[in-house]
Enzyme design. Structure first.
Site, PDB file in Angstrom:
ATOM      1  N   GLY A 133      11.312 -46.696  46.930  1.00  0.00           N
ATOM      2  CA  GLY A 133      11.568 -45.417  47.590  1.00  0.00           C
ATOM      3  C   GLY A 133      10.779 -44.291  46.949  1.00  0.00           C
ATOM      4  O   GLY A 133      10.269 -43.396  47.636  1.00  0.00           O
ATOM      5  N   TRP A 164       7.181 -44.717  47.989  1.00  0.00           N
ATOM      6  CA  TRP A 164       7.008 -44.312  49.387  1.00  0.00           C
ATOM      7  C   TRP A 164       6.599 -42.845  49.480  1.00  0.00           C
ATOM      8  O   TRP A 164       5.818 -42.464  50.364  1.00  0.00           O
ATOM      9  CB  TRP A 164       8.315 -44.539  50.145  1.00  0.00           C
ATOM     10  CG  TRP A 164       8.311 -44.067  51.572  1.00  0.00           C
ATOM     11  CD1 TRP A 164       7.920 -44.776  52.673  1.00  0.00           C
ATOM     12  CD2 TRP A 164       8.716 -42.780  52.065  1.00  0.00           C
ATOM     13  NE1 TRP A 164       8.061 -44.015  53.812  1.00  0.00           N
ATOM     14  CE2 TRP A 164       8.551 -42.777  53.470  1.00  0.00           C
ATOM     15  CE3 TRP A 164       9.212 -41.624  51.452  1.00  0.00           C
ATOM     16  CZ2 TRP A 164       8.855 -41.676  54.262  1.00  0.00           C
ATOM     17  CZ3 TRP A 164       9.519 -40.526  52.244  1.00  0.00           C
ATOM     18  CH2 TRP A 164       9.346 -40.558  53.625  1.00  0.00           C
ATOM     19  N   HIS A 165       7.086 -42.024  48.548  1.00  0.00           N
ATOM     20  CA  HIS A 165       6.810 -40.595  48.615  1.00  0.00           C
ATOM     21  C   HIS A 165       5.375 -40.247  48.249  1.00  0.00           C
ATOM     22  O   HIS A 165       4.876 -39.198  48.672  1.00  0.00           O
ATOM     23  CB  HIS A 165       7.768 -39.826  47.692  1.00  0.00           C
ATOM     24  CG  HIS A 165       9.138 -39.656  48.265  1.00  0.00           C
ATOM     25  ND1 HIS A 165      10.092 -40.647  48.211  1.00  0.00           N
ATOM     26  CD2 HIS A 165       9.715 -38.601  48.923  1.00  0.00           C
ATOM     27  CE1 HIS A 165      11.198 -40.210  48.799  1.00  0.00           C
ATOM     28  NE2 HIS A 165      10.988 -38.991  49.253  1.00  0.00           N
ATOM     29  N   GLY A 166       4.723 -41.066  47.494  1.00  0.00           N
ATOM     30  CA  GLY A 166       3.349 -40.724  47.143  1.00  0.00           C
ATOM     31  C   GLY A 166       2.734 -41.710  46.168  1.00  0.00           C
ATOM     32  O   GLY A 166       3.449 -42.400  45.425  1.00  0.00           O
ATOM     33  N   PHE A 216       3.620 -36.965  53.066  1.00  0.00           N
ATOM     34  CA  PHE A 216       4.156 -38.299  52.796  1.00  0.00           C
ATOM     35  C   PHE A 216       4.073 -39.204  54.025  1.00  0.00           C
ATOM     36  O   PHE A 216       4.181 -40.376  53.926  1.00  0.00           O
ATOM     37  CB  PHE A 216       5.618 -38.203  52.359  1.00  0.00           C
ATOM     38  CG  PHE A 216       5.796 -37.312  51.146  1.00  0.00           C
ATOM     39  CD1 PHE A 216       4.891 -37.351  50.097  1.00  0.00           C
ATOM     40  CD2 PHE A 216       6.854 -36.423  51.065  1.00  0.00           C
ATOM     41  CE1 PHE A 216       5.042 -36.540  48.995  1.00  0.00           C
ATOM     42  CE2 PHE A 216       7.024 -35.606  49.948  1.00  0.00           C
ATOM     43  CZ  PHE A 216       6.110 -35.665  48.924  1.00  0.00           C
TER      44      PHE A 216
END
Length: 492
Positions: free
Chosen positions: A335, A338-340, A492
Site C-alpha cells: 500500500g 502504491w503511493h509512489g 499517484f
C-alpha cells in the site's frame, strides 16, 4: 493573495478556470439534453477529453487497459458457458493482472527498482551503472489500474456478471470525476448506475453543490494556504529547527487531508449533478482511536480494496498471530509502494504496518487499561484519539519527506529539540484549520457527517445563517485562497 482559480495551460484541474467556467457547465448542459444512451456515450468522450488535456499520450495505456479488461471479462463469461475447467478462467484472470501490473510497473516503478539495484550493488562494492529511461508517468495510473483489476477479479470469482456494453464499461472506468484521484470505484456499485437511466431531483442537486463548495473550501482555502509552512519544513534547501518541523508536519497533516478529501468531495458533488453516487472515502480520520480505526476512516476505497484483494487472499486474520502480522505488513508495504516509487513511501507503509501489528498484539493490555477509566470514559477516549493523531502525524512526516536523510534529521529534531522555538507560525496554522476542526467536531459529536448539508437544504432553520455561511466560504475561496496547487493524489 491572488484568487484561487488557477489557469495552467490546457490542464483542467478541478480548481482551474477551464474546468469551473467552461468544461463542467458545457458537460452538464449537453448531458441533460441527451437520452440515457447518448448520455453514456457523451460522458465517455468528455472523460477522454478531460484526461487528454493533461497529455493525449496518457490516453493510450488507459484505453489499452480498459479494452483488455473488457474483452477478458467476456472471455471469462464465455469459459463458464462452455463449462471449461477453472484453470482456463484462472489463466485469463492472471493475464489481466499481469498486463495491468506490468503497465504499472513499467511506467511507475521501472527506474525506481533499477536505481535501487544499482545502489544495492554499490553498497556491496560493485561499480554498477545504469542508463535511466525517460518515462512520462500517466496521471492516476495507480487508481485506474486497481479499478480495472478489481473488475476482472470479481468476474472471475463469480461475484459480478460481465458488462455486455463496451460504452457502459468504458464509462465506468473513464468517468472523469473519479478518474484521476478516485475514490476507487468498484464496478459492482458503479456499473448499475451506468446501465440504468438516471433521474435528477432537487435534493440531489443541492447535495452535489454542497459537496463541491465544501470540497473547494478545504482544498483552496485550507490546503493551498498551508503550503508555505509545509515548504518551510520540507522544501529544497530548508534547514528547519524543531518548531519549524512541528509546524510543518502539523500543516502537512491537515494539508494532505484537506487536499485529498477536498478532491473527493468535489468529485462526489460533480457526480451527483449527473445522478451518480460515489462511495464515502473519508470518515473523520483524525478522530480515529487506533490504527485499525484510522484505516476504516482514511481513503476508505483504497483500504477496502487492499483488504479484499490482497489482505484476505493472503489469509487475513484466519491464521496464527504471526501469519496475521505478516499479512498486515505485506499489505501495508505494498500500500505504501502504491503511493509512489520512493523509499519514503515504503517506509511509510512499513510504519503503518508496524503500528497495526503492535496494536493488535497490545489489544489485551489496552483493554485492561481502559477498564481503569470506566468512571472517566471521556478521558480514555481523548487519550486514544490524541495518541493516534500523534502517530498519524509522524507517519505524514515519513510520507512527505524528500529523502531518508531528511527523515533522519527531522526525527532527531523531534527527539532532541533545537532552535529558538518561535511558535507563532503554529498559531497561524491552527487559525486556518479552525473552521475544519469546528465542523468536524460537531460531525463527530452528533454522528452526522451531513449536518452542514442539512443547513443548506433547510432541514435546520435559519436561512440567514445558511446564506451567510456559504457566502463567507465562497469569498474565502475566491479572494483569500492560497497560491493554486495541483491536487496531491494526481501524482499517484
Amino acid at each position: 493573495m491572488p484568487p484561487s482559480i488557477s489557469v495552467k495551460g490546457g490542464i483542467m484541474l478541478f480548481n482551474s478556470a477551464e474546468f469551473i467556467l467552461l468544461f463542467l457547465p458545457l458537460v452538464l448542459v449537453v448531458y441533460h439534453l441527451l437520452p440515457h444512451r447518448g448520455q453514456n456515450i457523451f460522458l465517455v468522450i468528455a472523460s477522454c477529453v478531460f484526461y487528454a488535456s493533461w497529455d493525449w499520450r496518457f490516453l493510450l495505456p488507459l484505453l489499452f487497459t480498459t479494452a483488455v479488461d473488457y474483452h477478458i471479462s467476456l472471455k471469462l463469461a464465455e469459459s463458464v458457458r462452455r463449462g471449461e475447467p477453472q484453470h482456463v478462467r484462472k489463466r485469463w484472470m492472471q493475464l489481466s493482472i499481469a498486463l495491468n501490473l506490468g503497465l504499472l510497473a513499467f511506467f511507475k516503478y521501472a527506474n525506481f527498482f533499477a536505481q535501487s539495484a544499482v545502489d544495492a550493488g554499490r553498497l556491496l562494492g560493485l561499480d554498477w551503472s545504469l542508463q535511466v529511461m525517460e518515462i512520462v508517468l500517466p496521471v492516476a495510473i495507480s487508481f485506474y489500474t486497481f479499478q480495472a483489476m478489481s473488475y476482472t477479479i470479481d468476474v472471475y470469482r463469480g461475484e459480478l456478471h460481465p458488462c455486455d456494453s463496451f460504452w457502459d464499461f468504458f464509462l465506468a472506468v473513464l468517468y472523469f470525476p473519479h478518474l484521476v484521484a478516485g475514490p476507487i470505484q468498484r464496478a459492482s456499485t458503479l456499473l448499475p448506475q451506468v446501465i440504468r437511466p438516471r433521474t435528477m431531483q432537487r435534493d440531489v442537486v443541492i447535495e452535489g453543490l454542497h459537496l463541491m463548495l465544501w470540497g473547494y473550501f478545504k482544498k483552496v482555502y485550507i490546503a493551498d494556504n498551508l503550503t508555505p509552512w509545509v515548504d518551510a519544513a520540507f522544501g529544497a534547501g530548508a534547514t528547519p529547527d524543531t518548531a519549524t518541523v512541528v509546524t510543518g508536519v502539523l500543516a502537512f497533516t491537515f494539508q494532505i487531508y484537506c487536499d485529498f478529501s477536498g478532491y473527493t468531495d468535489i468529485a462526489r458533488g460533480v457526480a451527483r449533478l449527473m445522478g451518480f453516487e460515489f462511495a464515502l472515502n473519508f470518515r473523520l480520520p483524525y478522530f480515529a482511536t487506533n490504527p485499525s480505526d484510522f484505516w476504516r476512516r482514511w481513503h476508505i476505497s483504497l483500504s477496502s480494496w487492499l483488504a479484499d484483494y490482497l489482505y484476505k487472499p493472503l489469509g487475513g486474520n484466519r491464521g496464527s498471530r504471526w501469519m496475521t502480522s505478516r499479512n498486515l505488513m505485506i499489505t501495508m508495504l505494498l500500500g505504501g509502494l502504491w503511493h509512489g516509487a520512493a523509499w519514503n513511501f515504503v517506509l511509510w507503509g512499513f510504519y503503518h504496518g508496524l503500528i497495526l501489528v503492535l496494536h493488535r498484539l497490545a489489544q489485551p493490555a489496552l483493554e485492561r487499561i481502559g477498564q481503569r477509566f470506566e468512571s472517566m470514559p471521556g478521558v480514555w477516549l481523548t487519550i486514544r484519539i490524541a495518541s493516534m493523531f500523534l502517530m498519524t502525524c509522524y507517519g505524514w512526516l515519513l510520507f512527505r519527506a524528500t529523502s531518508l536523510e531528511q527523515i533522519g534529521a527531522m526525527t532527531q529534531l523531534l527527539m532532541v529539540p533545537q532552535g529558538g522555538f518561535d511558535w507563532a507560525p503554529l498559531g497561524e496554522v491552527m487559525k486556518l484549520v479552525a473552521p475544519l476542526l469546528l465542523v468536524q467536531w460537531v460531525q463527530w459529536r452528533t454522528g452526522d457527517l451531513y449536518f452542514t448539508r442539512q443547513l443548506w437544504s433547510g432541514r435546520l432553520r435559519g436561512a440567514p445563517l445558511r446564506v451567510t455561511g456559504y457566502a463567507v466560504m465562497a469569498y474565502l475561496c475566491l479572494f483569500l485562497g492560497g497560491q493554486p496547487q495541483s491536487f496531491a493524489y494526481f501524482h499517484f
